[in-house]
Design a protein around this motif. Structure first.
Motif, PDB file in Angstrom:
ATOM      1  N   PRO A  17      93.730  37.225  66.602  1.00  0.00           N
ATOM      2  CA  PRO A  17      94.768  36.272  66.212  1.00  0.00           C
ATOM      3  C   PRO A  17      95.536  36.685  64.965  1.00  0.00           C
ATOM      4  O   PRO A  17      96.704  36.325  64.817  1.00  0.00           O
ATOM      5  N   VAL A  18      94.870  37.432  64.086  1.00  0.00           N
ATOM      6  CA  VAL A  18      95.523  37.778  62.821  1.00  0.00           C
ATOM      7  C   VAL A  18      96.773  38.615  63.078  1.00  0.00           C
ATOM      8  O   VAL A  18      97.784  38.462  62.400  1.00  0.00           O
ATOM      9  N   SER A  35      98.508  38.840  65.987  1.00  0.00           N
ATOM     10  CA  SER A  35      99.379  38.440  67.095  1.00  0.00           C
ATOM     11  C   SER A  35     100.221  37.234  66.685  1.00  0.00           C
ATOM     12  O   SER A  35      99.887  36.540  65.733  1.00  0.00           O
ATOM     13  N   PRO A  36     101.320  36.974  67.391  1.00  0.00           N
ATOM     14  CA  PRO A  36     102.198  35.862  67.003  1.00  0.00           C
ATOM     15  C   PRO A  36     101.483  34.520  67.144  1.00  0.00           C
ATOM     16  O   PRO A  36     100.451  34.428  67.812  1.00  0.00           O
ATOM     17  N   THR A  37     102.042  33.494  66.519  1.00  0.00           N
ATOM     18  CA  THR A  37     101.388  32.193  66.555  1.00  0.00           C
ATOM     19  C   THR A  37     101.972  31.262  67.601  1.00  0.00           C
ATOM     20  O   THR A  37     101.283  30.368  68.071  1.00  0.00           O
ATOM     21  N   SER A  38     103.240  31.442  67.964  1.00  0.00           N
ATOM     22  CA  SER A  38     103.833  30.489  68.896  1.00  0.00           C
ATOM     23  C   SER A  38     103.400  30.831  70.323  1.00  0.00           C
ATOM     24  O   SER A  38     103.216  32.001  70.651  1.00  0.00           O
ATOM     25  N   LYS A  77     103.290  34.560  72.071  1.00  0.00           N
ATOM     26  CA  LYS A  77     102.091  35.248  72.540  1.00  0.00           C
ATOM     27  C   LYS A  77     102.338  35.871  73.905  1.00  0.00           C
ATOM     28  O   LYS A  77     101.865  36.978  74.201  1.00  0.00           O
ATOM     29  N   ILE A  78     103.061  35.162  74.736  1.00  0.00           N
ATOM     30  CA  ILE A  78     103.333  35.684  76.078  1.00  0.00           C
ATOM     31  C   ILE A  78     104.205  36.935  75.988  1.00  0.00           C
ATOM     32  O   ILE A  78     103.937  37.957  76.633  1.00  0.00           O
ATOM     33  N   THR A  94     104.998  41.844  65.733  1.00  0.00           N
ATOM     34  CA  THR A  94     104.590  40.443  65.570  1.00  0.00           C
ATOM     35  C   THR A  94     105.498  39.626  64.641  1.00  0.00           C
ATOM     36  O   THR A  94     105.947  38.546  65.029  1.00  0.00           O
ATOM     37  N   ASP A 134     107.633  36.382  65.795  1.00  0.00           N
ATOM     38  CA  ASP A 134     107.519  35.097  65.097  1.00  0.00           C
ATOM     39  C   ASP A 134     108.883  34.621  64.616  1.00  0.00           C
ATOM     40  O   ASP A 134     109.194  33.433  64.656  1.00  0.00           O
ATOM     41  N   ASN A 135     109.686  35.569  64.158  1.00  0.00           N
ATOM     42  CA  ASN A 135     111.004  35.219  63.648  1.00  0.00           C
ATOM     43  C   ASN A 135     111.911  34.731  64.770  1.00  0.00           C
ATOM     44  O   ASN A 135     112.674  33.785  64.604  1.00  0.00           O
ATOM     45  N   PHE A 157     111.006  33.263  67.511  1.00  0.00           N
ATOM     46  CA  PHE A 157     110.583  31.958  68.021  1.00  0.00           C
ATOM     47  C   PHE A 157     110.389  30.942  66.902  1.00  0.00           C
ATOM     48  O   PHE A 157     109.619  30.007  67.045  1.00  0.00           O
ATOM     49  N   LEU A 199      93.768  32.287  59.914  1.00  0.00           N
ATOM     50  CA  LEU A 199      93.464  33.220  61.003  1.00  0.00           C
ATOM     51  C   LEU A 199      94.697  33.499  61.854  1.00  0.00           C
ATOM     52  O   LEU A 199      94.681  34.405  62.673  1.00  0.00           O
ATOM     53  N   ARG A 200      95.733  32.707  61.652  1.00  0.00           N
ATOM     54  CA  ARG A 200      96.948  32.761  62.477  1.00  0.00           C
ATOM     55  C   ARG A 200      96.640  32.538  63.952  1.00  0.00           C
ATOM     56  O   ARG A 200      97.303  33.084  64.835  1.00  0.00           O
ATOM     57  N   CYS A 201      95.633  31.734  64.232  1.00  0.00           N
ATOM     58  CA  CYS A 201      95.249  31.543  65.630  1.00  0.00           C
ATOM     59  C   CYS A 201      96.270  30.707  66.379  1.00  0.00           C
ATOM     60  O   CYS A 201      96.331  30.745  67.598  1.00  0.00           O
ATOM     61  N   GLY A 202      97.089  29.932  65.644  1.00  0.00           N
ATOM     62  CA  GLY A 202      98.118  29.145  66.315  1.00  0.00           C
ATOM     63  C   GLY A 202      97.594  27.865  66.939  1.00  0.00           C
ATOM     64  O   GLY A 202      98.297  27.242  67.724  1.00  0.00           O
ATOM     65  N   THR A 233      99.914  25.083  66.050  1.00  0.00           N
ATOM     66  CA  THR A 233     101.159  25.127  66.813  1.00  0.00           C
ATOM     67  C   THR A 233     100.949  24.615  68.231  1.00  0.00           C
ATOM     68  O   THR A 233     101.770  23.867  68.751  1.00  0.00           O
ATOM     69  N   GLN A 241     105.641  24.159  64.170  1.00  0.00           N
ATOM     70  CA  GLN A 241     104.769  25.315  63.992  1.00  0.00           C
ATOM     71  C   GLN A 241     104.171  25.249  62.583  1.00  0.00           C
ATOM     72  O   GLN A 241     104.636  25.943  61.677  1.00  0.00           O
ATOM     73  N   ARG A 300     113.930  29.808  55.862  1.00  0.00           N
ATOM     74  CA  ARG A 300     112.952  29.811  56.933  1.00  0.00           C
ATOM     75  C   ARG A 300     112.409  28.395  57.156  1.00  0.00           C
ATOM     76  O   ARG A 300     112.244  27.950  58.284  1.00  0.00           O
TER      77      ARG A 300
END
Lengths: 380, 442
Positions: free
Chosen positions: A275-276, A278-281, A285-286, A320, A324-325, A327, B362-365, B368, B376, B391
């Motif tokens: 997760p660290v 990869s994107p959060t939205s 992620k897709i 990433t 994030d930017n 989305f 952890l940025r696990c989301g 969100t 978010q 932002r």
């Protein structure tokens, strides 16, 4: 009477980062155990012993390098003791990076190579960026690529060459690029992991099942895993369809074998989903997974070097912040437009993948023929 | 769609256990020695127009003054004498304000009830009764109820919100069990008032005791219905409720979705005001949590000090507790138990101090993918920490409803909600500035 003024809410979920990481650790240990069993049963006890030793060395040295990094700041803390240092290490999860790294390496790796790689993994690619939660690249993948670049010759032609090299290293690093000695008699061996390779990468089906379990336990995000796997499969399917004449398997089987070999499944479940990095939205992620799948297959079919999975993960890790930017905003903002754009992107990536197969000469026979050779040998 | 956006809710762990603390327990009655009536409007902190002064004798239901903006009366809630004026902490305003102190004379005399109105009353009469009886939105915001019913064109559904998705609180559950007469009557009256076709009583699935009581609701009146919402948080949020029950979405107010949402408490109050002419003086509140001895539902006069009730229930269990007026999820903690219960305070949650081990994000989301407003939170937190205002504006933190789900769910135990609130403060100020600039240019 004292009233605590911490911000609301005053009830919290019992699920903690530590628990998530422990569940991930259990998943990794299952993979490790199955590889130990494989090497003891199918290979020599010596290889089985190395399967254990490699992991122990890597995990210990990763933890140790992190502890060394922590010592200066820990000494300045008031009332520091040994327990607080261990606590710091336990909450930094270097040992998990270490375990992933160990599972990415073949059994024939030397102990000193493992230690140097561990240093690169935790010290350079993780702690120097700020530690857990701040690293830009997946540490284990950085370590793996470092090892490939620096020690690749000993990977392929080390003491235990038969059991010690990954399929993909042999695929193209060695110019012959033959899959066959490792795959054995039938394609099912590839799915079940009944061949030698990197320690944990080979057990495709097992890893997939672990991935499903972890996803149900909300440890990893299935969005990334699935979009990655789907992208890889579709690309492989297109390549298979376009090269019907040169491969003897039907395209579906070709696709399954492509996805089952190398680190695709391991990367999809354990590395890409970190997760660290990869994107959060959710939509991000897709896109992240789909891009990684595209780059993996691009490197596999068109690249000159192996490690398609590893390089693709590093490449999308870099993307990433950009994703994030793109989305930013609320997740339902113009959701239809976003969905159309994402599907258009995926489709165009697939269309580009058509170009993998437009010049059949560039897909050397060995590369596509992985399966035909094994077929001949198996005689089925 | 939730794969691509957010599933918008979460089943809270052990929520049933927290409610069990007070479910089925006897409701205690408490009459304090003194009550403290705030002399300011809780919404805009303006002083109220006084009718009484120090030294006057009052009865239960005597008008002390009027709120300035909409002439909603403030009642004395116990009979006695106004003895002095005192600066006391006010929970909504967050600082000490002037309060009248009424000493209880133990006579419990009641002012004359308002004239009884039946269902043939005109719309204006009903609206006036809402004002005269000081009926507010009793869900926690204290928004005057009559405002929702001034314009009722196109309304086809009334939703009665008895969901109570916050942990620990159980006063609505109790009210559902004992106030059936008023609930049914109140729903019928609101149908009449708004001209809507049906009224739906919404409560959580899994309350068998409530199911038994309201089994025959549709037989009593075919326009009344029961809807059981999922046991998730925040299913009691207006927008969530309209989405789940009616499958409709709206931008600003539920009336855009042809619905009016009322809290159960308001409906019961309205029925009482109409059928019996009662004004709001007493109230059942939940006082619960692991930090108090003997958690219970307590019936008490409004404007009772929290510390009096806590002493009545046996005091705190720990030396350090978190105290919040309302549920533990979205009510902000206060550092004083001197604040009084207002007519729309649904309870008091007393919990031992939260001890969490905060790790880096952890940025696990997870925040969100669970945010009910599709925000978010993790990105907002990062933008806030980086002081990146552009932002922050792009992430629209002003849509936050402060439900606290992001902090609840965070595996690293970060106070995400706190960051979002801070960002919300900054961005809504900027937004106002921008709008003002735009207006100036025109």
């Amino acid at each position: 009477m004292k009233f605590a003024l911490n911000p609301n809410p005053y009830v919290r979920s019992k699920r903690s980062t530590f628990k998530i990481m422990m569940e991930l650790l259990i998943g990794l240990v299952v993979v490790w155990l199955s590889s130990i069993i494989y090497y003891f049963v199918k290979s020599s006890p010596k290889d089985g012993f190395f399967a254990i030793l490699n992991v122990v060395i890597t995990v210990l040295s990763c933890s140790l390098f992190e502890i060394i990094y922590f010592i200066p700041s820990w000494k300045k803390e008031a009332g520091h003791n040994f327990k607080s240092l261990i606590n710091k290490e336990l909450n930094s999860f270097g040992y998990i990076s270490g375990l992933i790294l160990a599972l990415l390496m073949p059994v024939g790796t030397m102990w000193w190579q493992l230690i140097i790689t561990s240093f690169v993994t935790v010290f350079i690619s993780k702690m120097l960026f700020g530690g857990f939660g701040y690293n830009i690249f997946n540490p284990a993948i950085v370590g793996r690529i470092f090892a490939t670049i620096c020690f690749s010759s000993s990977f392929s032609y080390g003491a235990t060459v038969n059991a010690g090299s990954t399929i993909l290293t042999n695929w193209s690093a060695a110019s012959s690029g033959q899959f066959n000695p490792y795959i054995g008699t039938s394609g099912w061996n590839v799915v079940f992991g009944n061949y030698a390779g990197a320690l944990g990468e080979t057990f495709t089906l097992l890893i997939f099942i672990i991935g499903i379990v972890l996803a149900l336990r909300k440890v990893i995000d299935l969005r990334i895993t699935l979009s990655y796997l789907i992208m890889c499969s579709l690309t492989a399917l297109i390549v298979g369809l376009m090269n019907m004449k040169t491969i003897t398997y039907d395209p579906i089987k070709f696709m399954v074998l492509q996805v089952s070999t190398g680190g695709i499944m391991f990367g999809a479940v354990f590395c890409l989903t970190d997760p660290v990095t990869s994107p959060t939205s959710p939509l991000g992620k897709i896109v992240f997974g789909a891009l990684a799948g595209f780059i993996t297959m691009l490197i596999r079919f068109k690249g000159s070097s192996p490690e398609g999975v590893a390089y693709s993960i590093l490449a999308v890790n870099m993307l990433t912040p950009l994703i994030d930017n793109i989305f930013k905003g609320t997740t339902n903002d113009k959701i239809k437009v976003k969905l159309i754009a994402v599907s258009a992107l995926s489709l165009s990536l697939l269309l580009v993948s058509l170009s993998y197969s437009t010049k059949p000469s560039t897909i050397s026979n060995e590369k596509v023929c992985i399966t035909c050779v094994s077929d001949e040998k198996g005689g089925n | 769609m939730s794969i691509f956006t957010s599933i918008r809710h979460k089943h809270l762990q052990d929520i049933h256990k927290t409610k069990e603390l007070t479910y089925g327990k006897e409701v205690l009655v408490f009459n304090p020695k003194e009550i403290f009536i705030p002399l300011v409007d809780p919404v805009n902190a303006k002083p109220i127009k006084l009718e009484k002064s120090i030294g006057d004798d009052v009865k239960e239901g005597t008008i002390i003054g009027y709120r300035e903006d909409n002439m909603i009366p403030v009642f004395a809630t116990i009979s006695g004498k106004i003895v002095r004026e005192e600066l006391v902490y006010h929970v909504n305003i967050g600082r000490n304000v002037k309060h009248f102190v009424i000493q209880n004379d133990e006579k419990y005399e009641h002012e004359d009830f308002l004239p009884i109105l039946d269902e043939n009353a005109s719309k204006d009469e009903m609206l006036k009764r809402m004002v005269d009886a000081a009926i507010l939105g009793h869900g926690g915001a204290g928004f005057p109820m009559f405002i929702k019913y001034r314009k009722t064109d196109g309304i086809d559904t009334i939703l009665v919100n008895a969901v109570e998705c916050e942990p620990y609180l159980s006063d609505d559950h109790h009210s559902l069990l004992v106030n059936k007469k008023y609930v049914v009557k109140g729903m019928e009256l609101l149908l009449k008032l708004s001209g809507a076709k049906e009224a739906i009583l919404c409560y959580k699935v899994g309350n068998e005791d409530v199911d038994k009581v309201y089994k025959d609701l549709s037989d009593l009146n075919p326009n009344l219905k029961v809807y059981k919402v999922k046991n998730v948080y925040p299913s009691g949020w207006e927008r969530h409720l309209v989405k789940e029950v009616l499958k409709r979405e709206y931008n600003r107010l539920p009336s855009e979705a042809h619905a009016i949402v009322n809290n159960l408490e308001s409906v019961v109050r309205f029925a009482k005001a109409m059928m019996e002419g009662r004004v709001i003086t007493r109230k059942t509140v939940t006082i619960s949590g692991e930090g108090i001895n003997n958690p219970s539902n307590v019936e008490l006069p409004i404007y009772t000090k929290a510390s009096d009730v806590i002493a009545f229930l046996g005091g705190y269990k720990f030396d350090e507790v978190s105290l919040s007026y309302g549920g533990p999820m979205c009510s902000r903690g206060v550092n004083s138990d001197q604040g009084v219960f207002l007519s729309y305070t649904s309870g008091l949650t007393i919990l031992p101090r939260l001890k969490v081990n905060t790790l880096p994000c952890l940025r696990c989301g997870a925040c969100t993918s669970h945010c009910p407003s599709y925000l978010q939170p993790v990105e907002i937190k990062i933008a806030y920490q980086a002081k990146n205002n552009d932002r922050m504006m792009a992430l629209k933190p002003w849509l936050c409803i402060g439900c606290g789900l992001c902090s609840y769910i965070c595996p690293s135990k970060i106070d995400v909600n706190d960051f979002v609130k801070k960002a919300k403060l900054i961005t809504s100020m900027k937004l106002k500035q921008m709008e003002a600039n735009k207006g100036g240019k025109k």
